[in-house]
Design a protein around this motif. Structure first.
Motif, PDB file in Angstrom:
ATOM      1  N   GLN A  32       0.830  -1.203   0.000  1.00 55.46           N
ATOM      2  CA  GLN A  32       0.000   0.000   0.000  1.00 55.46           C
ATOM      3  C   GLN A  32       0.868   1.258   0.000  1.00 55.46           C
ATOM      4  OE1 GLN A  32      -3.209   0.375  -0.516  1.00 55.46           O
ATOM      5  NE2 GLN A  32      -3.089   2.597  -0.290  1.00 55.46           N
ATOM      6  N   ALA A  33       1.940   1.246   0.778  1.00 51.45           N
ATOM      7  CA  ALA A  33       2.844   2.402   0.826  1.00 51.45           C
ATOM      8  C   ALA A  33       3.455   2.642  -0.548  1.00 51.45           C
ATOM      9  CB  ALA A  33       3.930   2.175   1.870  1.00 51.45           C
ATOM     10  N   ALA A  34       3.871   1.584  -1.229  1.00 50.61           N
ATOM     11  CA  ALA A  34       4.445   1.734  -2.580  1.00 50.61           C
ATOM     12  C   ALA A  34       3.417   2.324  -3.534  1.00 50.61           C
ATOM     13  CB  ALA A  34       4.954   0.386  -3.088  1.00 50.61           C
ATOM     14  N   ARG A  35       2.149   1.846  -3.443  1.00 52.67           N
ATOM     15  CA  ARG A  35       1.094   2.408  -4.297  1.00 52.67           C
ATOM     16  C   ARG A  35       0.908   3.901  -4.035  1.00 52.67           C
ATOM     17  NH1 ARG A  35      -1.213  -2.588  -3.733  1.00 52.67           N
ATOM     18  NH2 ARG A  35      -2.296  -2.113  -1.805  1.00 52.67           N
ATOM     19  N   GLU A  36       0.866   4.267  -2.748  1.00 54.92           N
ATOM     20  CA  GLU A  36       0.666   5.676  -2.402  1.00 54.92           C
ATOM     21  C   GLU A  36       1.838   6.541  -2.866  1.00 54.92           C
ATOM     22  OE1 GLU A  36      -0.583   6.318   1.648  1.00 54.92           O
ATOM     23  OE2 GLU A  36      -2.058   4.712   1.503  1.00 54.92           O
ATOM     24  N   ILE A  37       3.041   6.034  -2.753  1.00 58.33           N
ATOM     25  CA  ILE A  37       4.217   6.774  -3.227  1.00 58.33           C
ATOM     26  C   ILE A  37       4.093   7.016  -4.725  1.00 58.33           C
ATOM     27  CG2 ILE A  37       6.706   6.586  -3.676  1.00 58.33           C
ATOM     28  CD1 ILE A  37       6.878   5.147  -0.914  1.00 58.33           C
ATOM     29  N   LEU A  44       2.604  14.798  -8.390  1.00 61.12           N
ATOM     30  CA  LEU A  44       3.645  15.837  -8.436  1.00 61.12           C
ATOM     31  C   LEU A  44       4.140  16.061  -9.859  1.00 61.12           C
ATOM     32  CD1 LEU A  44       5.693  14.946  -5.229  1.00 61.12           C
ATOM     33  CD2 LEU A  44       4.327  17.007  -5.603  1.00 61.12           C
ATOM     34  N   LYS A  45       4.298  14.980 -10.624  1.00 62.26           N
ATOM     35  CA  LYS A  45       4.746  15.106 -12.019  1.00 62.26           C
ATOM     36  C   LYS A  45       3.776  15.949 -12.833  1.00 62.26           C
ATOM     37  CE  LYS A  45       7.498  10.935 -12.629  1.00 62.26           C
ATOM     38  NZ  LYS A  45       7.604   9.617 -13.286  1.00 62.26           N
ATOM     39  N   SER A  46       2.477  15.765 -12.592  1.00 61.45           N
ATOM     40  CA  SER A  46       1.493  16.534 -13.364  1.00 61.45           C
ATOM     41  C   SER A  46       1.417  17.987 -12.897  1.00 61.45           C
ATOM     42  CB  SER A  46       0.123  15.873 -13.305  1.00 61.45           C
ATOM     43  OG  SER A  46      -0.413  15.946 -12.006  1.00 61.45           O
ATOM     44  N   ASN A  47       1.711  18.229 -11.620  1.00 60.45           N
ATOM     45  CA  ASN A  47       1.653  19.596 -11.094  1.00 60.45           C
ATOM     46  C   ASN A  47       2.930  20.379 -11.334  1.00 60.45           C
ATOM     47  OD1 ASN A  47      -0.955  19.254 -10.093  1.00 60.45           O
ATOM     48  ND2 ASN A  47      -0.253  18.616  -8.082  1.00 60.45           N
ATOM     49  N   PHE A  48       4.046  19.700 -11.471  1.00 61.94           N
ATOM     50  CA  PHE A  48       5.339  20.359 -11.639  1.00 61.94           C
ATOM     51  C   PHE A  48       6.038  19.817 -12.882  1.00 61.94           C
ATOM     52  CE2 PHE A  48       4.363  20.479  -7.113  1.00 61.94           C
ATOM     53  CZ  PHE A  48       4.513  21.824  -6.838  1.00 61.94           C
ATOM     54  N   GLY A  50       8.280  19.389 -15.922  1.00 64.27           N
ATOM     55  CA  GLY A  50       9.626  19.870 -16.218  1.00 64.27           C
ATOM     56  C   GLY A  50      10.633  19.604 -15.111  1.00 64.27           C
ATOM     57  N   LEU A  51      10.155  19.347 -13.898  1.00 63.49           N
ATOM     58  CA  LEU A  51      11.104  19.019 -12.829  1.00 63.49           C
ATOM     59  C   LEU A  51      11.593  17.593 -13.010  1.00 63.49           C
ATOM     60  CD1 LEU A  51       9.698  20.472  -9.472  1.00 63.49           C
ATOM     61  CD2 LEU A  51      11.606  21.290 -10.835  1.00 63.49           C
ATOM     62  N   ASP A  52      12.881  17.396 -12.741  1.00 64.25           N
ATOM     63  CA  ASP A  52      13.412  16.043 -12.887  1.00 64.25           C
ATOM     64  C   ASP A  52      12.958  15.164 -11.724  1.00 64.25           C
ATOM     65  OD1 ASP A  52      15.060  16.671 -10.737  1.00 64.25           O
ATOM     66  OD2 ASP A  52      16.871  16.819 -11.931  1.00 64.25           O
ATOM     67  N   GLU A  53      13.139  13.859 -11.912  1.00 59.13           N
ATOM     68  CA  GLU A  53      12.644  12.898 -10.943  1.00 59.13           C
ATOM     69  C   GLU A  53      13.291  13.063  -9.571  1.00 59.13           C
ATOM     70  OE1 GLU A  53      12.984   8.372 -11.193  1.00 59.13           O
ATOM     71  OE2 GLU A  53      11.054   8.875 -12.125  1.00 59.13           O
ATOM     72  N   ALA A  54      14.557  13.434  -9.527  1.00 60.44           N
ATOM     73  CA  ALA A  54      15.237  13.614  -8.241  1.00 60.44           C
ATOM     74  C   ALA A  54      14.570  14.718  -7.427  1.00 60.44           C
ATOM     75  CB  ALA A  54      16.718  13.934  -8.458  1.00 60.44           C
ATOM     76  N   ASP A  63       7.244  15.773   1.883  1.00 53.63           N
ATOM     77  CA  ASP A  63       5.813  15.673   2.189  1.00 53.63           C
ATOM     78  C   ASP A  63       5.540  14.516   3.145  1.00 53.63           C
ATOM     79  OD1 ASP A  63       2.911  16.282   1.694  1.00 53.63           O
ATOM     80  OD2 ASP A  63       2.988  14.251   0.864  1.00 53.63           O
ATOM     81  N   LEU A  64       6.106  13.349   2.867  1.00 54.39           N
ATOM     82  CA  LEU A  64       5.883  12.184   3.725  1.00 54.39           C
ATOM     83  C   LEU A  64       6.487  12.377   5.113  1.00 54.39           C
ATOM     84  CD1 LEU A  64       6.509   9.325   1.141  1.00 54.39           C
ATOM     85  CD2 LEU A  64       4.311  10.086   2.068  1.00 54.39           C
ATOM     86  N   ALA A  65       7.678  12.958   5.179  1.00 53.27           N
ATOM     87  CA  ALA A  65       8.322  13.195   6.472  1.00 53.27           C
ATOM     88  C   ALA A  65       7.520  14.208   7.292  1.00 53.27           C
ATOM     89  CB  ALA A  65       9.757  13.679   6.263  1.00 53.27           C
ATOM     90  N   THR A  66       6.979  15.213   6.636  1.00 57.37           N
ATOM     91  CA  THR A  66       6.163  16.216   7.325  1.00 57.37           C
ATOM     92  C   THR A  66       4.900  15.573   7.895  1.00 57.37           C
ATOM     93  OG1 THR A  66       6.992  17.965   5.881  1.00 57.37           O
ATOM     94  CG2 THR A  66       4.927  18.411   7.048  1.00 57.37           C
ATOM     95  N   ARG A  67       4.246  14.735   7.087  1.00 57.59           N
ATOM     96  CA  ARG A  67       3.041  14.058   7.574  1.00 57.59           C
ATOM     97  C   ARG A  67       3.358  13.131   8.745  1.00 57.59           C
ATOM     98  NH1 ARG A  67      -0.405  11.475   3.014  1.00 57.59           N
ATOM     99  NH2 ARG A  67       1.523  11.192   1.883  1.00 57.59           N
ATOM    100  N   LEU A  68       4.495  12.463   8.689  1.00 57.57           N
ATOM    101  CA  LEU A  68       4.911  11.589   9.785  1.00 57.57           C
ATOM    102  C   LEU A  68       5.127  12.393  11.068  1.00 57.57           C
ATOM    103  CD1 LEU A  68       5.820   8.840  10.898  1.00 57.57           C
ATOM    104  CD2 LEU A  68       8.107   9.365  10.022  1.00 57.57           C
TER     105      LEU A  68
END
Length: 107
Positions: A32-37, A44-48, A50-54, A63-68
């Motif tokens: 489930q975590a992999a699916r959510e990632i 994020l790709k659709s919202n940003f 041109g940004l590279d994957e890194a 985002d995940l660390a903040t939610r944690l």
């Protein structure tokens, strides 16, 4: 006590395959975590565009660390409340136990 055997699990994250060893009770959570990632990364790709994957993965990590951290803060505030509720329940059980003991004693 014998250590529980781990399962070999493969998950795809950001187009890459990750072989993992997990406990059986953790498998569904890991998948489930992999699916959510992957879902969040696609968002994020659709919202940003041109940004590279890194960069996108860095944003996702933040985002995940903040939610944690927010969850940890929220949960840390519940411990005193839970402890107080446990104390109240123990007091009530002791009171009930005392009543039942006194009602069984001969007159």
């Amino acid at each position: 006590m014998q250590a529980q055997e781990k399962l070999s699990v493969k998950v795809h994250i950001a187009g890459r395959l990750f072989p993992l060893m997990v406990l059986p009770q953790e498998e569904a959570t890991v998948r489930q975590a992999a699916r959510e990632i992957n879902e969040k990364l696609a968002e994020l790709k659709s919202n940003f565009v041109g940004l590279d994957e890194a960069h996108l993965l860095s944003m996702l990590t933040l985002d995940l660390a903040t939610r944690l951290e927010l969850l940890k803060e929220k949960l840390s505030g519940t411990e005193p409340i839970l402890n107080r509720n446990i104390d109240l329940m123990e007091e009530e059980l002791n009171r009930i136990h005392g009543l039942t003991q006194s009602s069984h004693q001969p007159v």
